[in-house]
Scaffold this active site. Sequence first.
Site, mmCIF file in Angstrom:
data_model
loop_
_atom_site.group_PDB
_atom_site.id
_atom_site.type_symbol
_atom_site.label_atom_id
_atom_site.label_comp_id
_atom_site.label_asym_id
_atom_site.label_seq_id
_atom_site.Cartn_x
_atom_site.Cartn_y
_atom_site.Cartn_z
ATOM 1 N N ASP A 129 -0.141 0.438 0.553
ATOM 2 C CA ASP A 129 -0.801 0.471 -0.743
ATOM 3 C C ASP A 129 -2.068 1.317 -0.700
ATOM 4 O O ASP A 129 -2.719 1.442 0.348
ATOM 5 C CB ASP A 129 -1.188 -0.942 -1.183
ATOM 6 C CG ASP A 129 -0.073 -1.642 -1.932
ATOM 7 O OD1 ASP A 129 0.752 -0.961 -2.547
ATOM 8 O OD2 ASP A 129 -0.032 -2.884 -1.900
ATOM 9 N N ARG A 179 4.778 6.458 -3.642
ATOM 10 C CA ARG A 179 4.655 5.646 -4.854
ATOM 11 C C ARG A 179 3.520 6.233 -5.684
ATOM 12 O O ARG A 179 2.384 6.328 -5.226
ATOM 13 C CB ARG A 179 4.328 4.192 -4.516
ATOM 14 C CG ARG A 179 3.969 3.347 -5.740
ATOM 15 C CD ARG A 179 3.382 2.000 -5.334
ATOM 16 N NE ARG A 179 4.395 1.139 -4.749
ATOM 17 C CZ ARG A 179 4.128 0.153 -3.895
ATOM 18 N NH1 ARG A 179 2.889 -0.079 -3.515
ATOM 19 N NH2 ARG A 179 5.106 -0.601 -3.414
#
Length: 302
Positions: A129, A179
């Site tokens: 992340d 992402r």
Amino acid sequence: MKRAITRVPVTAAVVRRFVAGETRAELVPVARALLESGRAVSVDFLGEYTTDRGQADAAVAEYLSLIDDLAEADHTVPGAHSDIPRVEVSLKLSALGQSLGQDGPAIAAENLHKLCAKAVERHVWVTVDAEDHSTTADTLEAVRQARAEFPWLAVALQTYLRQAEGNARDLAAAGTRIRLCKGAYQEPGTVAYQRRAEVDASYLRCLAVLMHTAWYPMIASHDPAMIAAALALAAENNRKPGDFEFQMLYGIRDAEQRRLVSEGHALRVYIPYGTQWYGYLMRRLAERPANLAFFLRALTDR
């Protein structure tokens, strides 16, 4: 605030709309239900900015068990064979020890390697992340090193950062799974766009880069304009549904998630769980006024 929210049944229900629970026992049925609906999942054990080695070690242990539990949950759900794993874990390097002083980045990189090795055994993916801009350089370097052994390892890019397009080009050229999201941290104007139109324009530029050159773009957005742009760019670049995926947060736009799946698109739901849900929930509510209004109505309705 956290205690007040969870003591009131109606607001506790709001929390459960966005957070799958505080334990793996609560999480697994949620993940299994989403898998049964045809969606994929990416699970985040909440926690960040760890400054204690014991907490970092505990996070690693939890992720090792989580990978096993997700692999078992996936095996219980009938589905077509695919080279793309339907289960994934998302993790923050600051939860793995990145903030533990001078040795933090090396500790986090070692822990990332341990989790990737476990993931390979269980046919589970891992995405690193994004966090605030001060961690970006160390995060990208840790991912670069780990990809030498685990080329499927993904990283998240936040398009509100001014450096996002350059990073997108570099990572796409290296074949990194990416992402793409808009971003959820409060950042200064020197490093991040402040106006929504600028963030959206950056997202579209990065999206065009990924759709043209990246191995497997992951479009993390609930914005109808970004979803439409992704579909158009996929068609322009002859990408089939299995060549990219959409990603959305647990509890947000469920009907749209189901619609995309019904049209044959891959869609992965980002599911958070754990006791440290308060900060995550506050950021999610701040991202979308509709989410905040939903929460405030629940508070006042009581």
